[in-house]
Design a protein around this motif. Structure first.
Motif, PDB file in Angstrom:
ATOM      1  N   ILE A  74       0.884  -1.167   0.000  1.00 13.76           N
ATOM      2  CA  ILE A  74       0.000   0.000   0.000  1.00 13.76           C
ATOM      3  C   ILE A  74       0.921   1.216   0.000  1.00 13.76           C
ATOM      4  O   ILE A  74       1.574   1.531   0.991  1.00 13.76           O
ATOM      5  CB  ILE A  74      -0.932  -0.007   1.232  1.00 13.76           C
ATOM      6  CG1 ILE A  74      -1.767  -1.292   1.256  1.00 13.76           C
ATOM      7  CG2 ILE A  74      -1.843   1.236   1.219  1.00 13.76           C
ATOM      8  CD1 ILE A  74      -2.698  -1.438   2.466  1.00 13.76           C
ATOM      9  N   MET A  75       1.004   1.841  -1.161  1.00 15.82           N
ATOM     10  CA  MET A  75       1.978   2.921  -1.381  1.00 15.82           C
ATOM     11  C   MET A  75       1.387   4.220  -0.838  1.00 15.82           C
ATOM     12  O   MET A  75       0.794   4.996  -1.577  1.00 15.82           O
ATOM     13  CB  MET A  75       2.275   3.030  -2.882  1.00 15.82           C
ATOM     14  CG  MET A  75       2.669   1.692  -3.529  1.00 15.82           C
ATOM     15  SD  MET A  75       3.085   1.836  -5.284  1.00 15.82           S
ATOM     16  CE  MET A  75       1.472   2.141  -6.015  1.00 15.82           C
ATOM     17  N   ASP A  76       1.579   4.460   0.449  1.00 15.90           N
ATOM     18  CA  ASP A  76       0.906   5.593   1.092  1.00 15.90           C
ATOM     19  C   ASP A  76       1.905   6.665   1.530  1.00 15.90           C
ATOM     20  O   ASP A  76       3.039   6.346   1.901  1.00 15.90           O
ATOM     21  CB  ASP A  76       0.117   5.087   2.308  1.00 15.90           C
ATOM     22  CG  ASP A  76      -0.968   6.068   2.741  1.00 15.90           C
ATOM     23  OD1 ASP A  76      -1.245   7.035   1.998  1.00 15.90           O
ATOM     24  OD2 ASP A  76      -1.535   5.875   3.836  1.00 15.90           O
TER      25      ASP A  76
ATOM     26  N   TYR B  55      -0.997  -1.111  -4.591  1.00  7.02           N
ATOM     27  CA  TYR B  55      -2.270  -0.371  -4.475  1.00  7.02           C
ATOM     28  C   TYR B  55      -2.040   1.041  -5.019  1.00  7.02           C
ATOM     29  O   TYR B  55      -1.312   1.836  -4.424  1.00  7.02           O
ATOM     30  CB  TYR B  55      -2.667  -0.305  -3.004  1.00  7.02           C
ATOM     31  CG  TYR B  55      -4.148  -0.155  -2.710  1.00  7.02           C
ATOM     32  CD1 TYR B  55      -5.114  -0.166  -3.710  1.00  7.02           C
ATOM     33  CD2 TYR B  55      -4.587  -0.029  -1.388  1.00  7.02           C
ATOM     34  CE1 TYR B  55      -6.469  -0.056  -3.402  1.00  7.02           C
ATOM     35  CE2 TYR B  55      -5.938   0.077  -1.070  1.00  7.02           C
ATOM     36  CZ  TYR B  55      -6.873   0.063  -2.088  1.00  7.02           C
ATOM     37  OH  TYR B  55      -8.209   0.170  -1.771  1.00  7.02           O
ATOM     38  N   ALA B  56      -2.627   1.328  -6.166  1.00  7.67           N
ATOM     39  CA  ALA B  56      -2.386   2.620  -6.817  1.00  7.67           C
ATOM     40  C   ALA B  56      -3.566   3.578  -6.679  1.00  7.67           C
ATOM     41  O   ALA B  56      -3.374   4.798  -6.595  1.00  7.67           O
ATOM     42  CB  ALA B  56      -2.081   2.403  -8.303  1.00  7.67           C
ATOM     43  N   PHE B  57      -4.799   3.023  -6.690  1.00  2.00           N
ATOM     44  CA  PHE B  57      -5.974   3.900  -6.637  1.00  2.00           C
ATOM     45  C   PHE B  57      -7.160   3.082  -6.132  1.00  2.00           C
ATOM     46  O   PHE B  57      -7.524   2.070  -6.729  1.00  2.00           O
ATOM     47  CB  PHE B  57      -6.269   4.465  -8.037  1.00  2.00           C
ATOM     48  CG  PHE B  57      -7.282   5.588  -8.053  1.00  2.00           C
ATOM     49  CD1 PHE B  57      -6.876   6.921  -7.963  1.00  2.00           C
ATOM     50  CD2 PHE B  57      -8.649   5.320  -8.143  1.00  2.00           C
ATOM     51  CE1 PHE B  57      -7.807   7.959  -7.969  1.00  2.00           C
ATOM     52  CE2 PHE B  57      -9.582   6.346  -8.141  1.00  2.00           C
ATOM     53  CZ  PHE B  57      -9.167   7.667  -8.060  1.00  2.00           C
ATOM     54  N   SER B  58      -7.743   3.518  -5.027  1.00  2.00           N
ATOM     55  CA  SER B  58      -8.834   2.744  -4.432  1.00  2.00           C
ATOM     56  C   SER B  58     -10.191   3.244  -4.918  1.00  2.00           C
ATOM     57  O   SER B  58     -10.307   4.352  -5.448  1.00  2.00           O
ATOM     58  CB  SER B  58      -8.771   2.848  -2.900  1.00  2.00           C
ATOM     59  OG  SER B  58      -9.202   4.138  -2.480  1.00  2.00           O
TER      60      SER B  58
ATOM     61  N   ASN C  86     -10.767   6.534  -3.483  1.00  2.00           N
ATOM     62  CA  ASN C  86      -9.941   7.694  -3.865  1.00  2.00           C
ATOM     63  C   ASN C  86     -10.659   8.668  -4.812  1.00  2.00           C
ATOM     64  O   ASN C  86     -10.203   9.799  -5.003  1.00  2.00           O
ATOM     65  CB  ASN C  86      -8.604   7.252  -4.474  1.00  2.00           C
ATOM     66  CG  ASN C  86      -7.619   6.704  -3.452  1.00  2.00           C
ATOM     67  OD1 ASN C  86      -6.855   5.774  -3.740  1.00  2.00           O
ATOM     68  ND2 ASN C  86      -7.618   7.262  -2.236  1.00  2.00           N
TER      69      ASN C  86
ATOM     70  N   ARG D  19     -11.430  12.320  -3.666  1.00  2.00           N
ATOM     71  CA  ARG D  19     -10.465  13.438  -3.649  1.00  2.00           C
ATOM     72  C   ARG D  19     -10.862  14.498  -4.672  1.00  2.00           C
ATOM     73  O   ARG D  19     -11.768  14.294  -5.465  1.00  2.00           O
ATOM     74  CB  ARG D  19      -9.067  12.893  -3.910  1.00  2.00           C
ATOM     75  CG  ARG D  19      -8.683  11.905  -2.812  1.00  2.00           C
ATOM     76  CD  ARG D  19      -7.239  11.528  -2.871  1.00  2.00           C
ATOM     77  NE  ARG D  19      -6.929  10.584  -1.800  1.00  2.00           N
ATOM     78  CZ  ARG D  19      -5.714  10.238  -1.450  1.00  2.00           C
ATOM     79  NH1 ARG D  19      -4.684  10.751  -2.075  1.00  2.00           N
ATOM     80  NH2 ARG D  19      -5.519   9.376  -0.459  1.00  2.00           N
TER      81      ARG D  19
ATOM     82  N   ARG E  20       2.752  -1.474   4.319  1.00  2.86           N
ATOM     83  CA  ARG E  20       2.110  -0.174   4.113  1.00  2.86           C
ATOM     84  C   ARG E  20       3.051   0.906   4.622  1.00  2.86           C
ATOM     85  O   ARG E  20       3.425   0.894   5.794  1.00  2.86           O
ATOM     86  CB  ARG E  20       0.766  -0.064   4.838  1.00  2.86           C
ATOM     87  CG  ARG E  20       0.108   1.306   4.565  1.00  2.86           C
ATOM     88  CD  ARG E  20      -1.308   1.422   5.090  1.00  2.86           C
ATOM     89  NE  ARG E  20      -1.917   2.682   4.661  1.00  2.86           N
ATOM     90  CZ  ARG E  20      -3.207   2.875   4.446  1.00  2.86           C
ATOM     91  NH1 ARG E  20      -4.046   1.876   4.635  1.00  2.86           N
ATOM     92  NH2 ARG E  20      -3.656   4.052   4.052  1.00  2.86           N
TER      93      ARG E  20
ATOM     94  N   ARG F 117      -3.568   0.353   8.607  1.00  2.00           N
ATOM     95  CA  ARG F 117      -4.894  -0.175   8.230  1.00  2.00           C
ATOM     96  C   ARG F 117      -4.826  -0.689   6.803  1.00  2.00           C
ATOM     97  O   ARG F 117      -3.914  -0.365   6.050  1.00  2.00           O
ATOM     98  CB  ARG F 117      -5.965   0.911   8.379  1.00  2.00           C
ATOM     99  CG  ARG F 117      -5.675   2.188   7.612  1.00  2.00           C
ATOM    100  CD  ARG F 117      -6.822   3.207   7.742  1.00  2.00           C
ATOM    101  NE  ARG F 117      -6.409   4.493   7.211  1.00  2.00           N
ATOM    102  CZ  ARG F 117      -5.838   5.475   7.922  1.00  2.00           C
ATOM    103  NH1 ARG F 117      -5.636   5.313   9.207  1.00  2.00           N
ATOM    104  NH2 ARG F 117      -5.466   6.602   7.336  1.00  2.00           N
TER     105      ARG F 117
ATOM    106  N   SER G  17      -7.384  -0.293   4.491  1.00  2.00           N
ATOM    107  CA  SER G  17      -8.066   0.588   3.529  1.00  2.00           C
ATOM    108  C   SER G  17      -8.639  -0.183   2.336  1.00  2.00           C
ATOM    109  O   SER G  17      -8.498   0.221   1.186  1.00  2.00           O
ATOM    110  CB  SER G  17      -7.128   1.704   3.056  1.00  2.00           C
ATOM    111  OG  SER G  17      -6.679   2.484   4.148  1.00  2.00           O
TER     112      SER G  17
HETATM  113  C1  IPE Z   1      -4.933   3.687   0.336  1.00  3.11           C
HETATM  114  O1  IPE Z   1      -4.442   4.888   0.802  1.00  3.11           O
HETATM  115  C2  IPE Z   1      -5.012   3.690  -1.156  1.00  3.11           C
HETATM  116  C3  IPE Z   1      -3.754   3.762  -1.872  1.00  3.11           C
HETATM  117  C4  IPE Z   1      -2.556   3.824  -1.348  1.00  3.11           C
HETATM  118  C5  IPE Z   1      -3.861   3.741  -3.291  1.00  3.11           C
HETATM  119  P1  IPE Z   1      -5.389   6.072   1.285  1.00  3.11           P
HETATM  120  O2  IPE Z   1      -4.472   7.167   1.696  1.00  3.11           O
HETATM  121  O3  IPE Z   1      -6.396   6.367   0.255  1.00  3.11           O
HETATM  122  O4  IPE Z   1      -6.134   5.428   2.534  1.00  3.11           O
HETATM  123  P2  IPE Z   1      -6.801   6.098   3.810  1.00  3.11           P
HETATM  124  O5  IPE Z   1      -7.853   7.045   3.314  1.00  3.11           O
HETATM  125  O6  IPE Z   1      -5.719   6.833   4.545  1.00  3.11           O
HETATM  126  O7  IPE Z   1      -7.334   4.964   4.599  1.00  3.11           O
END
Ligand code: IPE
Ligand code: IPE
Ligand code: MG
Length: 242
Positions: free
Chosen positions: A16-18, A60-63, A66, A69, A186, A192, A194
């Motif tokens: 999860i690339m956050d 994970y690139a786009f949920s 997302n 936004r 993550r 989490r 997500s």
């Molecule tokens: C999860 O990250 C989705 C991706 C990394 C693509 P988000 O930043 O959208 O997740 P939340 O909102 O903090 O849970």
């Protein structure tokens, strides 16, 4: 580090690339530039995964969430999808990487859909690393889709409800035929899921590095893999005590 440096490696890594937004903020840059920076390290991370002969990598690139936004940010991410594949598809194909998109492509704009379909078609017969990119992906949406497919087959008389089991459900997921996630990373310190790979992470080991995604390097990746190698995986059973 190389494969022989690890006591054990995962077969399937999820990431999860956050942290792109926080990275942009820390550098006083527009959020779109944070996302762009977040594709810079991807090449090295994918290469390293391939060199280590890990079977599958899911990014994970786009949920499905997302879309909430701002239109500007969503547009920047959509553009990035096109730019990313335009610059990387040749090398990925040369390395025999097989690309699978996890998520509902029909919910994407036409250009993005065509680009992703092309990437999948072009690499369909490759036998190297399985690279899954989750775009417009939600774990719940994936499970609903699988339930619906099984219900349709039952209604059509192809399958009796009592024949539905874990293997049949897994075969309807976007990750059909691939091993479960062994290691889920993550970045950015958030802890989490997500809505990422809910089914596939049932017994995954979780590692939460503090680095924001654009700062996540091959060295950070190796550290996460070492943490994984030291974990005691029990799957509900009991391992012999050391
Ligand atoms: C999860 O990250 C989705 C991706 C990394 C693509 P988000 O930043 O959208 O997740 P939340 O909102 O903090 O849970
Ligand atoms: C993750 O970075 C990438 C996507 C969700 C597309 P974020 O944009 O969520 O970064 P933060 O969480 O705001 O720092
Ligand atoms: Mg985030």
């Amino acid at each position: 580090m190389e494969r022989s440096d690890f006591a054990r490696l995962p077969r399937h890594v999820g990431i999860i690339m956050d942290g792109n937004g926080r990275w942009a903020k820390a550098h006083k840059l527009a959020v779109a530039l944070g996302h762009r920076q977040g594709t810079e390290n991807l090449r090295e991370i994918i290469r390293h995964t391939d060199d280590l002969k890990i079977e599958a990598l899911s990014l994970y690139a786009f949920s499905t969430e997302n879309w909430r936004r701002s239109p500007d940010e969503v547009a920047a991410l959509m553009q990035l999808i096109l730019d990313y594949f335009a610059s990387e598809i040749d090398e990925l194909d040369e390395k025999h990487v097989r690309i699978t998109i996890l998520g509902d492509k029909s919910g994407l704009p036409e250009k993005q859909r065509a680009t992703l379909l092309n990437a999948e078609d072009r690499t369909r017969h490759n036998d190297g690393l399985r690279l899954n990119i989750a775009i417009n992906y939600g774990g719940r949406a994936e499970l609903v889709r699988a339930a619906r497919a099984l219900a349709q087959r039952a209604a059509a008389g192809e399958l009796r409800p009592e024949e539905i089991d874990e293997d049949r459900l897994a075969a309807e997921l976007w990750t059909a035929g691939q091993p479960d996630v062994d290691l889920l990373i993550r970045t950015s310190g958030e802890m989490r899921l997500s809505n990422f790979l809910l089914w596939q992470c049932a017994y995954a080991e979780f590692v939460f590095p503090e680095e924001l995604w654009p700062d996540f390097s091959v060295a950070s990746y190796d550290r996460a893999l070492q943490v994984y190698a030291a974990r005691d995986r029990r799957f509900g059973g009991r391992n012999a005590q050391a």
